[in-house]
Design an enzyme around this catalytic site. Structure first.
Site, PDB file in Angstrom:
ATOM      1  N   THR A 183       0.841  -1.198   0.000  1.00 51.73           N
ATOM      2  CA  THR A 183       0.000   0.000   0.000  1.00 51.73           C
ATOM      3  C   THR A 183       0.874   1.245   0.000  1.00 51.73           C
ATOM      4  O   THR A 183       1.949   1.263   0.629  1.00 51.73           O
ATOM      5  CB  THR A 183      -0.939   0.027   1.220  1.00 51.73           C
ATOM      6  N   SER A 203      -1.379   3.345  10.923  1.00 50.82           N
ATOM      7  CA  SER A 203      -2.372   2.482  11.569  1.00 50.82           C
ATOM      8  C   SER A 203      -1.734   1.122  11.761  1.00 50.82           C
ATOM      9  O   SER A 203      -0.680   0.821  11.181  1.00 50.82           O
ATOM     10  CB  SER A 203      -3.642   2.345  10.715  1.00 50.82           C
ATOM     11  N   TYR A 227      -2.835  -1.522  10.578  1.00 49.81           N
ATOM     12  CA  TYR A 227      -2.890  -2.151   9.250  1.00 49.81           C
ATOM     13  C   TYR A 227      -1.657  -1.775   8.435  1.00 49.81           C
ATOM     14  O   TYR A 227      -0.966  -2.634   7.882  1.00 49.81           O
ATOM     15  CB  TYR A 227      -4.159  -1.723   8.517  1.00 49.81           C
ATOM     16  N   HIS A 228      -1.379  -0.479   8.339  1.00 49.89           N
ATOM     17  CA  HIS A 228      -0.239  -0.038   7.534  1.00 49.89           C
ATOM     18  C   HIS A 228       1.071  -0.588   8.091  1.00 49.89           C
ATOM     19  O   HIS A 228       1.982  -0.935   7.338  1.00 49.89           O
ATOM     20  CB  HIS A 228      -0.196   1.496   7.471  1.00 49.89           C
ATOM     21  N   LYS A 253       1.712  -4.047   6.862  1.00 46.12           N
ATOM     22  CA  LYS A 253       2.202  -4.083   5.484  1.00 46.12           C
ATOM     23  C   LYS A 253       3.698  -3.743   5.426  1.00 46.12           C
ATOM     24  O   LYS A 253       4.433  -4.275   4.591  1.00 46.12           O
ATOM     25  CB  LYS A 253       1.405  -3.105   4.608  1.00 46.12           C
TER      26      LYS A 253
END
Length: 479
Positions: free
Chosen positions: A226, A261, A263-264, A267
């Site tokens: 991302t 976040s 989530y990031h 990644k």
């Protein structure tokens, strides 16, 4: 002339399929995105559009043929025959569109999915704008429409026994990894969701890397990263690596990452693990740092009502542009977070599937992790709202824009200049937002506006309030 005629036939077929799909799906409401669309109901509703579906399937195959005949050297090839591609997360938004795109072009496709995305909707009380069928019915209908077979394996890649069996039985030449929890707001709901996101994403990716090393060492990995990994630095964002001069010495290093976040951050961990294993085990990998994806239509997903892709508009899984379009369609003010100067890269779902194909057709050499920034245009949130407001009014919609407190911790005004040349160099011809807004987004949202649940539109997850208490009931609907 042949290509021009084919394009006209293709556009006509899309209009026919659109009308047929609207008629067939009218009034079909799914109680939760994971609920099963009654096959008998849909089949009865679609009996009047069989001829249109058959015609569309012919056009899907013809499109691939024309692409192959007219593609310049080094650009998108349409002949994937003999190439085996495993798509992890192939039931999701990007994964489903990619699976059909590759299958239509001759690649042998296997979808691997644990269906957790559908479970998130059931868990949180969400729903997709579109009535999506089960993955089994989707795959079955694709075979009927296209004459192509997609293999299906249901299981969790965090389960090594399942993943190793899937690799051994399918023997992929390429593995496309979409199989992660992909929402920043979901990862910030509470401690439980943060831990799940980190475990699911990081451990799943490590398992895939081990599967390649031990079972298919010549398999090329295409991983969806991302652009959010980079954050919003006050310098240009390069494609994966940056050359630095420091104290008289020079080195090329991975570009610094600043996730905003859990989530990031997951990644970022993925990218670091991939880089290490490429060096240590000579794995070939392509890391695609994707921007924000919008739209729902591809030629393949619009070939039949049962192939329709999901469309998220809620505050947890709905991306900015998709949310704005739905808000405009139902007369809800466009909810701009904070000052609205947040700038990101964006791309059409039709370009997502093309980028994946380009990465497959041009694999990284063993021992190298290539990084491509996968987006086509940059917009601020305010610019998106202005575009939707302008285009919505052309359709007679009453569109207003409102500023709401930003639930995220992020810069709301910042410099942003990200490079994105490598995929274009390989042959990507982007669909730009100005050319696709009416056809791909607003008219589609208006068609399905009766399915919109207004209480899901406003953001309900606040980064500053993430705690240890399970917050399932308060995650989807703002108080």
């Amino acid at each position: 002339m042949q290509c021009s005629t084919m394009q006209q036939q293709k556009l006509a077929g899309r209009r026919e399929a659109k009308a047929a799909a609207q008629k067939a799906c009218a009034g079909v409401r799914v109680a939760g995105a994971s609920a099963r669309v009654p096959v008998s109901t849909v089949r009865q509703a679609t009996s009047s559009v069989r001829a249109a579906s058959r015609a569309t399937s012919v056009k899907v195959q013809a499109t691939a043929t024309v692409e192959k005949a007219t593609a310049p050297a080094g650009s998108l090839s349409s002949n994937g025959a003999g190439t085996r591609v495993m798509i992890i997360g192939g039931d999701g938004y990007c994964g489903w569109a990619t699976a059909l795109h590759l299958s239509a072009r001759g690649y042998e496709v296997c979808i691997v999915d644990n269906l957790c995305r559908r479970q998130f909707d059931l868990q949180l009380g969400l729903d997709t704008l579109t009535p999506i069928a089960t993955i089994h019915d989707r795959v079955r209908r694709w075979g009927e429409v296209s004459g192509k077979h997609i293999s299906l394996q249901i299981g969790d890649i965090c389960d090594w026994e399942f993943l190793s069996q899937a690799f051994t039985s399918f023997k992929p030449n390429h593995v496309v990894h979409f199989g992660e929890q992909r929402s920043a707001p979901y990862s910030m709901i509470d401690r439980q969701k943060a831990v799940f996101t980190q475990h699911n994403n990081v451990i799943g990716t490590i398992n895939v890397l081990f599967a390649i090393k031990e079972l298919q060492p010549d398999c090329h990995m295409v991983k969806l990263g991302t652009m959010g990994e980079y954050g919003t630095p006050n310098i240009d964002i390069e494609e994966g690596y940056i050359t630095i001069n420091h104290n008289g010495r020079t080195d090329t290093l991975p570009y610094p990452k600043q996730g905003n976040s859990f989530y990031h951050l997951s990644k970022i961990h993925d990218s670091t693990n991939m880089l290490f294993t490429c060096k240590a085990w000579k794995i070939a990998a392509t890391d695609l740092n994707q921007g924000v994806v919008y739209g729902v239509r591809t030629d393949e997903t619009m070939a039949d009502p049962l192939l329709l892709n999901r469309y998220d508009y809620d505050g947890i899984f709905g991306t900015a542009l998709n949310r704005f379009v739905v808000q405009a369609a139902v007369g809800h003010p466009l909810t701009v977070y904070g000052k609205g100067g947040q700038t990101r890269g964006f791309l059409d779902i039709r370009d997502t599937v093309r980028c994946i194909q380009l990465a497959i057709d041009n694999p990284a050499p063993k021992g190298e992790m290539r990084v491509y920034n996968q987006f086509t245009e940059q917009f601020s949130v305010n610019q998106l709202a202005e575009i939707v407001e302008r285009e919505g009014k052309k359709l007679g919609l009453n569109v207003e824009v409102t500023k709401v407190p930003n639930p995220r911790v992020e810069l709301e005004e910042h410099y942003y200049n990200a490079k994105c040349t490598k995929l274009r160099d390989l042959g990507l011809q982007p669909h730009l937002l100005a050319d696709s807004m009416i056809d791909s987004l607003l008219e589609f949202a208006v068609t399905y506006k009766d399915r919109v649940r207004h209480e899901l539109i406003k953001p309900a997850v606040d980064w500053r309030k993430t705690g240890v208490k399970v917050n399932t009931m308060g995650a989807a609907v703002a108080r």
